[in-house]
Design an enzyme around this catalytic site. Sequence first.
Site, mmCIF file in Angstrom:
data_model
loop_
_atom_site.group_PDB
_atom_site.id
_atom_site.type_symbol
_atom_site.label_atom_id
_atom_site.label_comp_id
_atom_site.label_asym_id
_atom_site.label_seq_id
_atom_site.Cartn_x
_atom_site.Cartn_y
_atom_site.Cartn_z
ATOM 1 N N LEU A 59 -4.385 2.715 -1.921
ATOM 2 C CA LEU A 59 -5.586 1.955 -2.279
ATOM 3 C C LEU A 59 -5.197 0.536 -2.673
ATOM 4 C CD1 LEU A 59 -5.853 1.948 -5.691
ATOM 5 C CD2 LEU A 59 -6.340 4.334 -5.191
ATOM 6 N N MET A 63 0.824 -1.218 0.000
ATOM 7 C CA MET A 63 0.000 0.000 0.000
ATOM 8 C C MET A 63 0.861 1.271 0.000
ATOM 9 S SD MET A 63 -3.279 -0.549 0.268
ATOM 10 C CE MET A 63 -4.484 -1.700 0.860
ATOM 11 N N ASP A 109 3.359 2.152 -1.642
ATOM 12 C CA ASP A 109 3.726 2.683 -2.958
ATOM 13 C C ASP A 109 2.539 2.702 -3.921
ATOM 14 O OD1 ASP A 109 6.414 2.869 -2.153
ATOM 15 O OD2 ASP A 109 6.659 0.710 -2.508
ATOM 16 N N HIS A 110 1.394 2.279 -3.464
ATOM 17 C CA HIS A 110 0.238 2.180 -4.377
ATOM 18 C C HIS A 110 -0.952 2.912 -3.755
ATOM 19 C CE1 HIS A 110 -3.041 0.359 -6.764
ATOM 20 N NE2 HIS A 110 -2.119 0.131 -7.646
ATOM 21 N N PHE A 111 -0.986 4.260 -3.776
ATOM 22 C CA PHE A 111 0.053 5.112 -4.342
ATOM 23 C C PHE A 111 0.599 5.984 -3.220
ATOM 24 C CE2 PHE A 111 -2.741 3.934 -7.791
ATOM 25 C CZ PHE A 111 -1.860 3.621 -8.812
#
Lengths: 128, 166
Positions: free
Chosen positions: B40, B31, B33-35
Amino acid sequence: MPSRDEIFEKVKAALVDALGVDDDEVSPEATMVGDLGAESIDFLDIVFRLEKAFGIKIPRGELFPEDVLSSSEYVTNGKVNAAGIAALKVRMPFADLTKFEANPSVQNFANTLTVEDMVRYVQGKLAS
Amino acid sequence: MRWFWIDRFDEFVRGKHATAVKNVSLAEEHMHDHFPGAALMPNSLIVEGMAQTAGLLVADAIEFNRRVVLAKVAGAEFHFDAVPGDTIRFEASILDLKPAGSLCKVTSTVGGKLQGEAELFFAHLEPGEGVPKLFEPDELLQWLDHMHIYDVGRDEAGRPLARPDW
């Protein structure tokens, strides 16, 4: 008994759902593997969808007789022999095997089955 | 070690349908790095949760005697993103089951709203079809215990499922 065109439309819907192809790609002469990109697992998916769409039961090996193609009795040096061709004709009366007979390499078989063959197969099941 | 992507089953009716939950947490490293700054849950990982829910339902239905492998994802649609703090409920039902494969419908909901839906097609592989060994019984039982399958599981007649004696 539904007409040939009604069967074709339902077969087309099953193939569009199972293979993620567009409506206009599913022509009667399209080959299942070469033109529509069906892989072995897709045939099981297609069997599920045809059974549901038409209320029929499709035993394993009836639509695609893999046991013939892997039998040492029917395959010699990677090619289906005369006994094998005869067996395929008995097992697959719905399929046009003319092209395959010209070069009966087992590898070529995957490209033999067309959408029209599928329609004929369903017609045969519904008539029986 | 197994990759646990559902937290537990809330309902499990052998051979029919099951509901599992997953709590989405910012503690999950992906999570971060996303984003960055707007975490999310990737919908590809929602599919993984759907597949674990439906896959265990199918594997139990065939008595764990073949390996259940996700082969195709059809008609997957997602309506909004799941974010940290959400509880995702996966509801799976078996549409068709044969020895060689099965077709399941799975939905994901968050707060009662439909978040995603897909049809999952599983291939059932036997030893010899690229499967050297199906599973280590202890490891599988531990997984099923984590999932509370034998706490909530019932057969079609409503009788509790017996924990296997492997």
